[in-house]
Design a protein around this motif. Structure first.
Motif, PDB file in Angstrom:
ATOM      1  N   ILE A 184       0.761  -1.351   0.075  1.00 29.62           N
ATOM      2  CA  ILE A 184       0.008  -0.064  -0.035  1.00 29.62           C
ATOM      3  C   ILE A 184       0.801   1.131  -0.202  1.00 29.62           C
ATOM      4  O   ILE A 184       0.467   2.316  -0.529  1.00 29.62           O
ATOM      5  CB  ILE A 184      -0.879  -0.116   1.329  1.00 29.62           C
ATOM      6  N   THR A 185       1.701   1.295   0.802  1.00 27.79           N
ATOM      7  CA  THR A 185       2.777   2.355   0.901  1.00 27.79           C
ATOM      8  C   THR A 185       3.691   2.792  -0.421  1.00 27.79           C
ATOM      9  O   THR A 185       3.649   3.649  -0.785  1.00 27.79           O
ATOM     10  CB  THR A 185       3.759   2.193   2.218  1.00 27.79           C
ATOM     11  N   LEU A 186       4.059   1.349  -1.028  1.00 22.08           N
ATOM     12  CA  LEU A 186       4.824   1.634  -2.150  1.00 22.08           C
ATOM     13  C   LEU A 186       3.983   2.004  -3.395  1.00 22.08           C
ATOM     14  O   LEU A 186       4.353   2.851  -4.080  1.00 22.08           O
ATOM     15  CB  LEU A 186       5.388   0.253  -2.501  1.00 22.08           C
ATOM     16  N   ARG A 224      15.262   0.169   4.133  1.00 20.47           N
ATOM     17  CA  ARG A 224      16.023   0.092   5.347  1.00 20.47           C
ATOM     18  C   ARG A 224      14.725  -0.836   6.171  1.00 20.47           C
ATOM     19  O   ARG A 224      15.335  -1.755   7.193  1.00 20.47           O
ATOM     20  CB  ARG A 224      16.253   1.295   6.064  1.00 20.47           C
ATOM     21  N   ALA A 225      13.681  -0.861   6.127  1.00 20.77           N
ATOM     22  CA  ALA A 225      12.720  -1.423   6.688  1.00 20.77           C
ATOM     23  C   ALA A 225      12.507  -2.928   6.337  1.00 20.77           C
ATOM     24  O   ALA A 225      12.216  -4.057   6.886  1.00 20.77           O
ATOM     25  CB  ALA A 225      11.231  -0.660   6.751  1.00 20.77           C
ATOM     26  N   ILE A 226      12.694  -3.170   5.060  1.00 17.80           N
ATOM     27  CA  ILE A 226      12.264  -4.316   4.294  1.00 17.80           C
ATOM     28  C   ILE A 226      13.651  -5.349   4.251  1.00 17.80           C
ATOM     29  O   ILE A 226      13.664  -6.666   4.471  1.00 17.80           O
ATOM     30  CB  ILE A 226      11.879  -4.387   2.596  1.00 17.80           C
ATOM     31  N   ILE A 227      14.773  -4.875   4.024  1.00 16.65           N
ATOM     32  CA  ILE A 227      15.960  -5.555   3.903  1.00 16.65           C
ATOM     33  C   ILE A 227      16.107  -6.515   5.518  1.00 16.65           C
ATOM     34  O   ILE A 227      16.300  -7.692   5.240  1.00 16.65           O
ATOM     35  CB  ILE A 227      17.149  -4.692   3.972  1.00 16.65           C
ATOM     36  N   GLN A 261       9.862 -14.233  -0.563  1.00 12.33           N
ATOM     37  CA  GLN A 261       9.665 -13.994  -1.874  1.00 12.33           C
ATOM     38  C   GLN A 261       9.009 -12.491  -2.035  1.00 12.33           C
ATOM     39  O   GLN A 261       9.458 -11.972  -3.105  1.00 12.33           O
ATOM     40  CB  GLN A 261       9.176 -15.117  -2.716  1.00 12.33           C
ATOM     41  N   LYS A 262       8.060 -12.504  -1.435  1.00 12.90           N
ATOM     42  CA  LYS A 262       7.299 -11.200  -1.265  1.00 12.90           C
ATOM     43  C   LYS A 262       8.321  -9.959  -0.986  1.00 12.90           C
ATOM     44  O   LYS A 262       8.278  -9.064  -1.423  1.00 12.90           O
ATOM     45  CB  LYS A 262       5.993 -11.238  -0.346  1.00 12.90           C
ATOM     46  N   SER A 263       9.207 -10.150   0.004  1.00 15.87           N
ATOM     47  CA  SER A 263      10.196  -9.057   0.482  1.00 15.87           C
ATOM     48  C   SER A 263      11.067  -8.768  -0.628  1.00 15.87           C
ATOM     49  O   SER A 263      11.704  -7.873  -0.993  1.00 15.87           O
ATOM     50  CB  SER A 263      10.956  -9.678   1.715  1.00 15.87           C
ATOM     51  N   LEU A 266       9.117  -6.663  -3.406  1.00 10.63           N
ATOM     52  CA  LEU A 266       9.184  -5.591  -2.911  1.00 10.63           C
ATOM     53  C   LEU A 266      10.487  -4.858  -3.103  1.00 10.63           C
ATOM     54  O   LEU A 266      10.668  -3.529  -3.315  1.00 10.63           O
ATOM     55  CB  LEU A 266       8.756  -5.320  -1.428  1.00 10.63           C
ATOM     56  N   LEU A 267      11.750  -5.267  -2.658  1.00  5.42           N
ATOM     57  CA  LEU A 267      13.136  -4.735  -2.843  1.00  5.42           C
ATOM     58  C   LEU A 267      13.554  -4.318  -4.284  1.00  5.42           C
ATOM     59  O   LEU A 267      13.857  -3.157  -4.576  1.00  5.42           O
ATOM     60  CB  LEU A 267      14.154  -5.523  -2.286  1.00  5.42           C
ATOM     61  N   GLU A 268      13.020  -5.421  -5.125  1.00  3.17           N
ATOM     62  CA  GLU A 268      13.131  -5.212  -6.558  1.00  3.17           C
ATOM     63  C   GLU A 268      12.468  -3.983  -6.992  1.00  3.17           C
ATOM     64  O   GLU A 268      12.989  -3.198  -8.113  1.00  3.17           O
ATOM     65  CB  GLU A 268      12.962  -6.489  -7.133  1.00  3.17           C
TER      66      GLU A 268
END
Length: 356
Positions: A184-186, A224-227, A261-263, A266-268
């Motif tokens: 949602i944020t992205l 920084r939150a997802i890594i 995989q979702k993380s 998101l990073l990609e």
């Protein structure tokens, strides 16, 4: 840019717990779900002293706590469930990065929930922590929110397989719900960035550059939150390989792999969006440079046009006695006509050369 704040000073009493979040006036409430495939019992606003008689370890138990400012309640819950003090400290310290810890028979997992603030370019942050023991899942939220409303409804209505699975599957659902906030944020950031990119093609206002840098900070904050979340989800795989921790069933590790995989997805996507912002910045500076070049070219053309006119005016401004044109009847008109012809000729030449 958001930075981690470090409170200097060492505690005299290392067991002293402090809540470091911003929701210091939120009332602490306890909610309990006890369920299996057949029965469901739901308790709201109960006291810690009542938990012992309501918990049923022959079924699944989900204990949800809203509000972390009442340290006594948090300590009582920790004592009741035999949770180590350092885990309680990590629950109350909202500056900690996302991580997963396995200690004895308890799996600790905390995560940052991010959501966009309305009518601003800021991002709201809330830390949510989980304690997983056999047949018991405890979730700690800084404030009451609707992240898990749909999961409560699935439990109440017996939708899906949540009532048939163990609490490790419930942990997967809760983590998945929190990760939905990242999407949602992205998506919100991408919509705002898209509008900014469209504006950069129409304007070179410096406020657009400030907005680009603001969203770049937001993307880096998301990153920084997802890594650490990605690393924590990957670490669960090592728990499976150790074959010691039995609160997660072997066939449920697949669900946590999905979150991993979702993380990665998101990073990609964040990396792609950061590249898009770099392109927008480059386009902004290129547009500014082009605009400056156009201005300089226009000023140069005007200067070149007036240069010979200035020379002519300077020549006839010297006031020598022997200048026959000064006493010629048609001298003034002739010079004016010559100057006009000269200007028109230069303009036509510049047009032909496409200099403006």
């Amino acid at each position: 840019m958001r930075k981690i704040k470090y409170n200097k000073g060492r505690k005299v009493q290392p067991t002293l717990l402090d809540y470091t979040g911003v929701h210091k006036y939120t009332q602490t409430e306890i909610q309990l779900f006890v369920f299996d495939a057949i029965d469901l019992a739901e308790f709201h606003e109960i006291e810690v002293a009542q938990l012992q008689k309501h918990l049923d370890f022959t079924k699944n138990n989900w204990l949800n706590i809203h509000g972390l400012n009442d340290i006594d309640i948090i300590k009582q819950v920790g004592n009741l469930l035999s949770v180590d003090n350092f885990m309680l400290s990590d629950i109350l310290n909202t500056t900690k990065r996302t991580k997963v810890d396995e200690y004895h028979d308890v799996l600790f997992f905390n995560i940052k929930s991010l959501l966009p603030e309305e009518d601003t370019n800021n991002i709201k942050v809330e830390q949510i922590s989980f304690l997983l023991k056999k047949d018991l899942l405890v979730s700690f939220q800084e404030k009451r929110s609707d992240f898990f409303t749909h999961i409560r409804e699935r439990i109440r209505t017996h939708s899906g397989i949540v009532r048939e699975k163990k609490v490790d599957y419930l942990l997967f659902l809760l983590l998945d719900a929190v990760m939905e906030n990242f999407y949602i944020t992205l998506e919100s950031e991408e919509d705002k960035v898209e509008s900014i990119i469209n504006l950069t093609k129409q304007s070179t206002d410096l406020q657009l550059l400030e907005a680009i840098e603001k969203h770049r900070d937001n993307y880096n904050f998301l990153k920084r939150a997802i890594i650490p979340l990605r690393d924590s989800l990957y670490a669960i795989k090592s728990i499976k390989d150790d074959n010691i921790f039995n609160a997660i069933e072997n066939n449920n590790y697949t669900f946590f792999d999905r979150l991993h995989q979702k993380s990665l997805e998101l990073l990609e996507q964040i990396e792609y969006d950061l590249t898009t912002l770099d392109s927008a910045s480059n386009y902004f500076f290129s547009a500014q440079s082009h605009k400056m070049n156009q201005i300089m070219k226009t000023l140069t053309v005007v200067s070149v046009i007036f240069m010979p006119l200035t020379f002519i005016v300077g020549v006839y401004g010297m006031n020598f006695d022997f200048m026959p044109e000064l006493r010629w009847k048609y001298g003034y008109v002739s010079i004016i006509i010559f100057m006009l012809i000269l200007v028109i000729g230069m303009i036509m030449y510049f047009k032909k050369k496409k200099w403006f």
